[in-house]
Write a protein that holds these residues in place. Structure first.
Motif, PDB file in Angstrom:
ATOM      1  N   SER A  26      -7.736   8.374  -0.637  1.00 35.44           N
ATOM      2  CA  SER A  26      -7.430   7.313  -1.604  1.00 35.44           C
ATOM      3  C   SER A  26      -6.119   6.679  -1.189  1.00 35.44           C
ATOM      4  O   SER A  26      -5.297   7.295  -0.491  1.00 35.44           O
ATOM      5  N   THR A  27      -5.931   5.453  -1.584  1.00 34.13           N
ATOM      6  CA  THR A  27      -4.673   4.779  -1.221  1.00 34.13           C
ATOM      7  C   THR A  27      -3.486   5.457  -1.874  1.00 34.13           C
ATOM      8  O   THR A  27      -2.352   5.300  -1.402  1.00 34.13           O
TER       9      THR A  27
ATOM     10  N   TYR B 164     -11.185   2.175   6.039  1.00 35.50           N
ATOM     11  CA  TYR B 164     -11.152   3.629   6.230  1.00 35.50           C
ATOM     12  C   TYR B 164     -12.581   4.189   6.287  1.00 35.50           C
ATOM     13  O   TYR B 164     -12.877   5.072   7.097  1.00 35.50           O
TER      14      TYR B 164
ATOM     15  N   LEU C 179      -1.586   7.737   0.402  1.00 34.31           N
ATOM     16  CA  LEU C 179      -0.634   7.146   1.340  1.00 34.31           C
ATOM     17  C   LEU C 179       0.773   7.125   0.769  1.00 34.31           C
ATOM     18  O   LEU C 179       1.751   6.994   1.505  1.00 34.31           O
TER      19      LEU C 179
ATOM     20  N   THR D 259      -3.763  10.377   6.108  1.00 29.11           N
ATOM     21  CA  THR D 259      -5.025   9.757   6.498  1.00 29.11           C
ATOM     22  C   THR D 259      -5.755  10.608   7.542  1.00 29.11           C
ATOM     23  O   THR D 259      -6.978  10.792   7.490  1.00 29.11           O
TER      24      THR D 259
ATOM     25  N   GLU E   2      -5.928  -2.865  -1.363  1.00 32.70           N
ATOM     26  CA  GLU E   2      -6.349  -1.463  -1.386  1.00 32.70           C
ATOM     27  C   GLU E   2      -7.854  -1.334  -1.179  1.00 32.70           C
ATOM     28  O   GLU E   2      -8.327  -0.437  -0.474  1.00 32.70           O
TER      29      GLU E   2
ATOM     30  N   LEU F  22      -8.604  -1.923   2.474  1.00 33.48           N
ATOM     31  CA  LEU F  22      -8.187  -0.795   3.309  1.00 33.48           C
ATOM     32  C   LEU F  22      -9.138   0.389   3.126  1.00 33.48           C
ATOM     33  O   LEU F  22      -9.404   1.133   4.070  1.00 33.48           O
ATOM     34  N   THR F  23      -9.639   0.556   1.919  1.00 27.50           N
ATOM     35  CA  THR F  23     -10.615   1.627   1.687  1.00 27.50           C
ATOM     36  C   THR F  23     -11.890   1.391   2.478  1.00 27.50           C
ATOM     37  O   THR F  23     -12.471   2.330   3.051  1.00 27.50           O
TER      38      THR F  23
ATOM     39  N   ILE G 193       0.825  -1.205   0.000  1.00 30.25           N
ATOM     40  CA  ILE G 193       0.000   0.000   0.000  1.00 30.25           C
ATOM     41  C   ILE G 193       0.858   1.254   0.000  1.00 30.25           C
ATOM     42  O   ILE G 193       0.610   2.208  -0.731  1.00 30.25           O
ATOM     43  N   THR G 194       1.874   1.260   0.831  1.00 29.65           N
ATOM     44  CA  THR G 194       2.639   2.491   1.045  1.00 29.65           C
ATOM     45  C   THR G 194       3.784   2.676   0.079  1.00 29.65           C
ATOM     46  O   THR G 194       4.384   3.757   0.029  1.00 29.65           O
TER      47      THR G 194
END
Length: 1844
Positions: free
Chosen positions: A269-270, A217, A273, A257, A210, A213-214, A195-196
């Motif tokens: 959005s990812t 979030y 990040l 974030t 992703e 994780l969305t 992701i990062t």
């Protein structure tokens, strides 16, 4: 299922437990312990088989079946880690050989779940547990990671389509579990970096991650999700960020974030990040939204980050990441109060991480903390929230303070700097804060306890010497006791840490005097809390102090010159001995003190003494002979105790003892030791308890015995299906019980025991009935044995069922409940468990039944047949109500059968699983009948009512009267309630209550898959709504509340979505009717049951961690209550605003909703303040009630001590918790000041609520806010209000705004505002308001001695306030109060000046006695008298007394007498002074006639006599006065004269001038009559006082046997004392027991001065038969108490002829008097008299047995015929078990035994009759056993043959 396929395999492996796998598939939490044992045995068998190679010989297909079965059980048990691991062990022998097979099965199972689009909660939970505990499953998931991720994403997206409020309970659980699975995946698979980091091409895995994780979030960014789910989402998201490639990337991604969460303009959005890296300062300076999601994100990053990450700082930044987070966290802590718990939890986590960084990371920049002012900000937060209203926040704040000091110490250690002065230290600053905080603020003690870990106690005690006194004050309140105990324990820990060798000396020098003073205090609460907290802590932390303290207390007890109260010291000795034994195992060696404690009059001392015997450090320590003897001696005296705490302590102690006996006997039995002592004690205990359950035993005795029996059975009876998780009975107990049965003891479930418990089912108390039913269901064997009565089991069962059905058909509630319980027992034990089928019928003459053969075709349907028969009885009884409701209320009450049917359906174990389809049909029929019953009852109560279905109370009464008049031609209304009216009213409301209860319980058993279940449940909801909105009967509404609560719980837990949504529909419908006026109710009190509907629904929802309906309700209610009033009000409808306010009041009164409602308090306060200005009285009244609840919710219960109210919430804390209220209150005050405050009719309505809120605030620490100044300026204007109460309220509010550091300036300023000369009359109100402020400041604040002198000087210059005749007495009263307060605080400094002013006021006051009475003159006089008399100046007080007692002012004389009572208690003056006062009071008695004054004077004389005695001359005058005035006068005066007469009688006897026999006899007769005065406690108290004063002088004086008059006096005083010792009033009993120590006689069995009532009652009889065995008058009295001719005949005849004549019959005994036990006690005394006559060869005293003995034979013949006719064939339930009947029979039998013992029987037939009666099996066994027990104690058994 498994048995057939695995039979051969289990046989080959020699596994006998073939049921194990089926049990595992249906296990419950309470089965785990036993399943673990069974699995361990199977595991050992498999291990042995594997080692011997037997497993290789098993057929592969059988092995695979076995493994598959084990895996199925493994999936089922995965929720229990222990059980799952134990099941997994069964796979170990095949772990290698069948590895692929096991892995394939696990993979297939996971795939079977992931193939579902909408998996259920159980499946998801199983997957989560497998991921957590099973490595194979984790490997399988990693291999198929992408499909698994896609499946999770799909499940989450499905749930995300709904709003949080629309999620059901199961869906919310699914969401939480899915998020947990996501976290588990991220923890097991390195997915964070995908992701990062910058992507390199397309990756399905990256895209799935992703997406997940969305979704996570979005959970953080959306309000409304469950808190635990959001917390888990924050942890999940932060964990992903923490696994980035570098700290810089993590920090940048976090701030990106964070910005997205609090700024809606930034889209998450990812890609962000991996995008731009914002500087931390930009983030902190930005305004951010304070939401739960953001807090959870920060909390997650703090928890998941390593020290390296937290200590990271950019190249151009001086702050580290962790210090950058601090301002954000502080902002949350200062934010909305509903987020405080999570905010302060986050701050605590931050400090814990900071401490780790300081100690473990050398790269951490300490300067960042020092420069950021972190500690000062934290201290401010601590001070503002140490008493936070949010649950658990105060405790978290204490831990934050501890961690802050830890970090401070670490920093000072690193910097090698230590402040020279404690004031410059962080802990010194905190200590300075605590010094200025009042002692009653709870939060300061949490901080002080922490400080003691870092500051030397000597420094604290030197700086704050009053800390010991403050801790004592804490111990005197339950509110502060735990915190005070923590501080004391912190002192002890420091003593142990610094003084390892000299701990005893250090402790004794520092704390001994304080502890002893607290232990012997007259304050019960202080004494109790000191024993509970301080003694426990002292001996646990400093064990060596135990022996020292025990020896010290023993020395005090044996010292002859000790001034300490003996009972308090004895209690302390017992507690110290108990704690010492628990800690060290050392027994109390002083048996004399222990025995004295066991007989103590103090219930606390006795409870602790019993606990001392029962407790031990060693859990298997055997019972010693001494302890066994003591327990058998004192336990019978402690069964009838009117104290629930004592019974609880006794039960807890006996549980420990019985566990000790069990474990010690088992251990000794294994090694062959003798265990007879333990067996004997248990046998004695269970016999004592069972025998004490006989008919006639009071509630207290039965409750205690049933508690002890429950404990005994729980401890010594092993049950395979026990649900106990802890302290369960081991299986080895079976061996012990078997051994005991071989020894002829421990026959716990004998026939006689069973009968005694069955009798208790007929007790009038519901609790006794329920306990008996529980014991019978749980432990006793069914079907009952019938061999003892010559009946078949079927006949006995029919006897029990017939009685049960007849009781169900009784109109009395207790009898019908008894019948319902017995019916349920028979249904469960006979019908369900054994398949018996009963043929039951119900006729006018009663119920009858028979048992059908077991091979009947209906056997399989026995359950349904039984239930349908009960339902048919309901239908049949309801038919009577159609023709004659009055007759139906007596003969067809219905409610008993409703209760019986409901209990059978809903409370029978496993009935729902065995007969689900049939049961659903029966339940629906029952629901229909319940609704019919409810409708019928409502119509009966609403007959001819104008308002449909909602009659007023008067209309209900009229309706019932009309029904009665219609059924009886000769009926006439009377002022008292007729028997028919009682029956009818009881019939209506009990049926409504039972039917509602039935509906609530039946909802649980409905088949939720049935298509018509929604319709059925909806009908039930309509019934509940109808009752709660259209009925005003309090009993009906409260009964419906519990049923509706049960109903709502069933709906919230339902898996049917339509049912799940029904509470919301009910809520919205109820709220909508408020606005539409759909409820056609007249004005109802507190909205009747409407608030119950709303409150119950939101409370039930809250238990499932949801607040959607609460939010809906609050929004609607706030809207409704804010609606404008209609132009024209309709009296036929309630105002919706009133309903809204009443519902809000019910919500804010519910403690379970406190946390949820706290954020809405500010809005509610504003609403209430606005409602105070409504023109409608109903709205103002409802607003007042709501305001009271809000004040309690904001400030807690009002805490008031001697000095006044203890308000703990300061203005700063108030403004911090409720920031919107101070500006609002200022605006309201501004509005109020626009009106003329001198015009009473124009006062602004908001003044009362605003000033009330301000008056509840505690002292302000420092003046930092301009708001305080603004409030002060506005409040001062209101001090001149003409309304007295408003001035009082304003003064309290003004004082709350005075900062601690400006108290002196405020006092001086207020005084200087008062002119030195007489002020104009229009300024009097202002003057009074100013003086009230002075008074309240002196009460609340501490001032220095110099300030007190200055204040007194200013008061002297304004002496005209107290001296000028023109000044209002109320103002003088307040001025005098200020003076007395100053003198009380600093007696040495300002006493002379203050006393001078007081004397000036006194002269002014006494000069006006003959003038007209002014307003307030009475309170001024009382205050003046108290001020002068409470001083130590006798000469001044003597003059004032003489003047006031001879004045014409009655208020002055009453004030003098009442104040003298207080002075007497304080012990200020010497005895000689009181002799003078006695003469003055006698003079008043001669002159006055006012009853109140006479009563008070006589009471004072009696108190003086008890304290200082009375000289003979005064006593003679008093005696003469009483003789002259004893016959007339009002009740209270007459009672007081009776008590005071005793002083004169005792004086006459002491001076050898005894009154004449006639006078003595009349006085004794008056005492006896007073002791019988039911309902007038003044006379009973006076009788007790008289007995204590002169009773012993009369009874113990040596008189000649020929003096019959004296013997008659003794008899009357004995009867009076017997009544008083058994009085219902505790105060009367306690006072009467002071007489017992004066009974000194030879052979007294218990030689203690203070004993309890039960022991005293026994000693009273002992004294009588020991000292007066020779007196015919005494023996005759005892005979009359035991037996009176024809009494049994009259009693039984009345019982046979009486049938439902009265609904509420008069009790045969009060709760303290037990006639049958009294007869047993009398029997003991007569036996002693007979034995003494035999020994002394004197029969003169027993000649009185002759006359009643002649009538005994006829009575015994009547009893024998009664038993044979009315009891034969009814071995359990008959008229013979009636309390009065059994007592009368016992009297006949016991008197006959006395005659036999005395060889005085007039004919031999008496012996034969006694033998026939005692040997009759139908005689209640408890009576026979009681008689045998008495004879056994005396060492002889009666045998009638010896007479012949």
């Amino acid at each position: 299922m498994y048995r057939m396929t695995m039979e051969s395999l289990l046989d080959d492996l020699k596994i006998q437990d073939k049921q194990i796998f089926e049990d595992l598939m249906v296990y419950r939490s309470h089965d785990v312990h036993r399943l673990l044992k069974r699995l361990d045995l199977i595991h050992k068998i498999l291990q042995d088989a594997d080692q011997k190679g037997h497993l290789k010989q098993v057929v592969p297909t059988a092995t695979n079946q076995f493994l598959q079965t084990v895996l199925q059980c493994y999936y089922r048990c995965i929720e229990s880690i222990k059980l799952a691991r134990s099941v997994e062990k069964l796979l170990q022998p095949w772990r290698l050989t069948h590895k692929d097979y096991i892995q394939d099965k696990l993979s297939a199972f996971v795939s079977s779940i992931t193939s579902k689009e909408n998996p259920d909660l159980t499946s998801l939970t199983t997957v989560s547990n497998l991921l957590e505990h099973n490595l194979v499953v984790r490997n399988v998931v990693e291999e198929k990671l992408v499909p698994f991720l896609v499946w999770i994403e799909g499940c989450l997206e499905t749930l995300k389509r709904k709003t949080p409020s629309d999620l059901s309970t199961n869906e919310a659980g699914n969401l939480y579990t899915l998020v947990k699975i996501v976290l588990q995946l991220f923890q097991s698979c390195p997915l964070g970096r995908t992701i990062t980091e910058t992507p390199e091409g397309f990756s399905p895995q990256k895209e799935a991650v992703e997406s997940l994780l969305t979704v996570v979030y979005s959970i953080l960014d959306t309000d409304g999700y469950a808190t635990d789910c959001v917390l888990l989402a924050g942890t999940t998201f932060s964990y992903v960020l923490s696994t980035a490639s570098s700290p810089a990337v993590t920090v940048s991604a976090f701030w990106s974030t964070f910005m997205s969460l609090h700024n809606p303009d930034i889209q998450f959005s990812t890609e962000s990040l991996r995008g731009s890296r914002h500087t931390s300062s930009d983030q902190i300076n930005a305004s951010y939204r304070k939401s739960l999601g953001a807090i959870c994100l920060v909390k997650g990053i703090v928890a998941c980050s390593s020290t390296e990450l937290l200590c990271y700082h950019g190249n151009n930044q001086s702050n580290t990441f962790i210090t950058d987070l601090f301002p954000v966290i502080v902002g949350y802590c200062c934010g909305p109060i509903n987020l405080h718990f999570h905010s302060f939890s986050l701050l605590l986590s931050w400090y814990k991480k900071c401490s780790i960084c300081l100690t473990k990371n050398d790269n951490f920049h300490v300067e960042c903390i020092e420069r950021s002012d972190i500690f000062s900000q934290t201290l401010n937060l601590v001070y503002l929230n140490w008493d936070s209203p949010v649950e658990d926040v105060a405790e978290i704040v204490g831990e934050i303070f501890r961690m802050m000091l830890e970090c401070w110490n670490t920093i000072t250690t690193k910097n090698k700097t230590s402040p020279n002065n404690i004031d410059n230290d962080l802990s010194g600053k905190a200590l300075s804060k605590l010094e200025t905080t009042p002692w009653y603020v709870k939060g300061k003690y949490r901080i002080l306890a922490v400080l003691l870990s870092y500051v030397d106690q000597d420094k604290i005690l030197t700086r704050c010497p009053e800390i010991r006194q403050h801790l004592q004050q804490c111990m005197s309140t339950n509110y502060l006791a735990p915190c005070g105990a923590d501080v004391y324990k912190a002192f002890l820990l420091q003593i142990r840490k610094k003084n390892n060798r000299d701990t005893v000396d250090v402790w004794s020098n520092t704390w001994l005097n304080t502890v002893i003073q607290s232990l012997t205090s007259n304050n019960i609460l202080l004494r109790s809390n000191t024993n509970h907290y301080w003694v426990q802590s002292t001996l646990k932390v400093l064990p060596s102090v135990g022996d020292f303290l025990q020896e010290h207390l023993s020395g005090v007890l044996y010292a002859e010159d000790s001034s300490l109260p003996r009972q308090q010291v004895l209690h302390a000795w017992v507690v110290v001995s108990k704690v010492t034994r628990n800690n060290t195992g050392k027994e109390a060696e002083d048996s004399a003190l222990l025995r004295e404690a066991l007989y103590s009059s103090s219930e606390e001392t006795r409870a602790e003494a019993i606990s001392l015997i029962c407790s031990s450090l060693r859990k298997a320590e055997s019972l010693s002979e001494r302890d066994c003897k003591l327990l058998m001696e004192i336990l019978p005296h402690n069964l009838k105790i009117d104290s629930a705490p004592f019974r609880q302590h006794l039960g807890a102690s006996m549980k420990k003892l019985l566990s000790r006996i069990r474990d010690s006997c088992l251990a000794e039995l294994r090694v062959g030791k003798d265990i007879s002592l333990g067996l004997t004690f248990v046998e004695w205990l269970q016999s004592l308890c069972v025998d004490s359950l006989m008919s006639g035993a009071c509630y207290q005795r039965r409750k205690t015995c049933l508690d002890l029996l429950t404990i005994l059975y729980d401890t010594l009876v092993y049950q395979t299906d026990s649900k106990q998780r802890k302290s369960f009975t081991p299986e080895s107990t079976l061996t012990l019980v078997s051994h005991a049965r071989d020894e002829g003891v421990w026959d716990f479930f004998s026939t006689s025991n069973t009968v005694c418990l069955l009798h208790c089912l007929c007790d009038g108390a519901d609790e006794i009935q329920e306990m008996c039913a529980s014991l019978l269901m749980k432990y006793f064997q069914w079907p009952l044995s019938s061999s003892w009565i010559g009946m078949t089991q079927e006949d006995l069962a029919c006897h029990l069922l017939t009685h049960a059905l007849n009781c169900c058909n009784s109109p009395k509630a207790s009898e019908s409940q008894s019948g319902a319980l017995l019916t349920k027992i028979i249904f469960t034990k006979y019908v369900v468990e054994h398949g018996w089928t009963f043929d039951m019928t119900l006729t006018k003459d009663g119920a009858c039944c028979s048992v059908l053969p077991l091979n009947t075709p209906e056997k399989d349907n026995a359950v349904v047949i039984f239930l349908r028969t009960l339902i048919s009885f309901i239908v049949k009884t309801m038919e009577t109500s159609k023709t004659n409701v009055v007759l139906a209320s007596k003969t067809s009450p219905v409610h008993g059968f409703v209760a019986a049917s409901t209990r059978c359906i809903t409370e029978t174990p496993d009935l729902l699983y065995k007969h689900s389809s049939d049961l659903d049909t029966v339940a629906k029929e029952m629901i229909s009948l319940d609704i019919v019953v409810i409708d019928t009852m409502l119509k009966v109560m609403a007959r001819d009512s104008e308002m449909e279905m909602c009659p007023s109370f008067a209309e209900i009464g009229s309706a019932l009267e009309s029904w009665i008049a219609e059924s009886e031609d000769s009926y006439t209304e009377t002022t008292s309630l007729s028997a028919e009216y009682q029956y009818l009213l009881s019939w209506c409301w009990i049926n409504l209550k039972e039917s509602c209860k039935s509906l609530g319980h039946l909802t649980d058993v409905l088949d939720q898959k049935d298509e018509k279940v929604v319709e059925t449940v909806h009908r039930i909801s309509q019934v509940f709504s109808n009752i709660l909105t259209n009925c005003r009967h309090k009993g009906v509404i409260e009964g419906c509340r519990s049923a509706f609560s049960r109903y709502c719980f069933s709906l919230f837990t339902s898996s049917n979505r339509e049912l799940n949504q029904m509470p919301e529909l009910i809520l919205k419908e109820s709220l909508s009717t408020l606005v539409t006026k759909a409820t056609s109710t007249s004005t109802t009190r507190m909205s009747a049951g409407l608030p119950i509907i709303i409150q119950t629904i939101v409370s039930c929802e809250r238990k499932y961690k949801k607040t959607k309906l609460l939010q809906t309700a609050l929004d609607s209610l706030f809207h409704i209550t804010s609606l404008p009033l209609a132009a024209e009000l309709d009296d036929k409808f309630d105002l919706p605003q009133v309903h809204g306010l009443n519902i809000l009041n019910s919500l804010y009164s519910d403690s379970s909703l406190t946390a949820s409602l706290t954020p809405y308090i500010e809005g509610a306060v504003k609403l209430v303040v606005d409602s105070f200005g409504s023109p409608a009285w109903a709205i103002r009244n409802a607003a007042t009630r709501l305001f009271s609840s809000l004040v309690t919710k904001m400030f807690g219960p009002r805490k008031s001590l001697e000095e006044g109210a203890c308000n703990t919430l300061s203005f700063q804390e108030f403004a911090s918790h409720y920031p919107e209220l101070p500006p609002f209150m200022l605006r309201e005050l501004d509005k109020a000041l626009l009106t003329d405050i001198s015009a009473v009719d124009k006062l602004h309505p908001s003044l009362f609520p605003v000033l009330t809120l301000l008056s509840h605030l505690g002292p302000t620490v420092q003046q930092q806010q301009s708001q305080i100044t603004e409030f002060q300026g506005r409040i001062q204007f209101l001090l001149a209000s003409p309304v007295y109460y408003l001035r009082q309220l304003t003064a309290s509010a003004f004082v709350a705004m005075v900062p601690v550091n400006s108290v002196r300036d405020t006092l001086i300023g207020l005084l200087k505002d008062i002119p030195e000369n007489l002020c104009p009359s229009h300024m009097c109100n202002r003057l009074h308001g100013t003086l009230l402020c002075l008074e309240k400041i002196l009460v609340i604040h501490n001032i220095s001695e110099a300030d007190a002198s200055e204040v007194m000087g200013l008061l002297k210059t304004r002496a005209w306030i107290g001296c000028d005749p023109a000044v209002c007495p109320l103002i003088k009263h307040t001025f005098l109060t200020v003076l007395s307060r100053l003198i009380q605080i600093f007696p040495g400094t300002v006493r002379s000046a203050g006393q001078h002013l007081v004397m000036l006021i006194q002269k002014c006051a006494t000069s006006q006695y003959h003038r007209r009475v002014n307003l307030g003159h009475g309170v001024l006089t009382k205050n003046l008298v108290q001020c002068i008399l409470t001083s130590e100046d006798w000469e001044t007080g003597n003059r004032l007394l003489h003047d006031l007692l001879h004045s014409s002012d009655m208020d002055a004389k009453l004030a003098c007498v009442s104040t003298l009572e207080c002075v007497l208690e304080s012990g200020t003056w010497q005895a000689s002074c009181w002799t003078t006062i006695q003469g003055m009071i006698m003079d008043v008695l001669q002159r006055e006639t006012y009853p109140v004054l006479l009563t008070n004077c006589l009471s004072l004389l009696f108190s003086i006599h008890n304290t200082h005695g009375t000289d003979p001359d005064t006593a003679d005058q008093l005696y003469q006065y009483c003789c002259d005035n004893g016959k007339g006068g009002q009740g209270s005066v007459k009672a007081a004269v009776l008590a005071v007469t005793a002083i004169g009688i005792k004086n006459c006897i002491d001076t050898s001038r005894p009154p004449s026999p006639d006078v003595m006899f009349r006085w004794c007769d008056q005492v006896l009559n007073a002791s019988r005065m039911i309902g007038d406690e003044h006379f009973r108290l006076a009788a007790a006082q008289a007995m204590v004063t002169a009773g012993h002088a009369i009874m113990t004086t040596s008189w000649s046997p020929e003096d019959v008059s004296h013997q008659n006096c003794v008899v009357k005083l004995f009867q009076a004392m017997s009544n008083l010792v058994q009085d219902d009033d505790t105060e009367v009993r306690v006072l009467a027991m002071k007489f017992i120590p004066h009974l000194c006689y030879k052979g007294r069995s218990i030689q203690y001065g203070a004993v309890q009532c039960n022991t005293g009652y026994q000693l009273l009889f002992e004294y009588l038969h020991t000292s007066y065995w020779w007196s015919e008058a005494v023996v005759s009295t005892l005979v009359q108490m035991l037996y009176q001719p024809k009494d049994v005949r009259t009693c039984i005849t009345n019982k046979l002829t009486a049938c439902n004549q009265q609904l509420f019959e008069q009790e045969d005994d009060t709760f303290c008097i037990e006639s049958i036990f009294t007869r047993l006690q009398v029997y003991k005394s007569l036996k002693f008299v007979v034995s003494m006559c035999e020994d002394r060869q004197s029969n003169s005293s027993v000649q009185c047995l002759s006359e009643p003995g002649q009538a005994l034979s006829n009575d015994l013949k009547f009893v024998e015929d009664f038993i044979n006719k009315h009891v034969d064939g009814k071995p359990v339930f008959s008229l013979g078990m009636d309390t009065a009947v059994l007592s009368a029979i016992a009297g006949c039998v016991l008197f006959g035994l006395v005659l036999v013992e005395a060889r005085f029987s007039p004919e031999d037939s008496v012996c034969l009759q006694l033998q026939n009666i005692l040997s009759n099996p139908n005689l209640p066994p408890s009576l026979r056993r009681a008689i045998d027990g008495i004879n056994k104690q005396d060492g002889n058994f009666l045998d009638c043959d010896r007479v012949q």
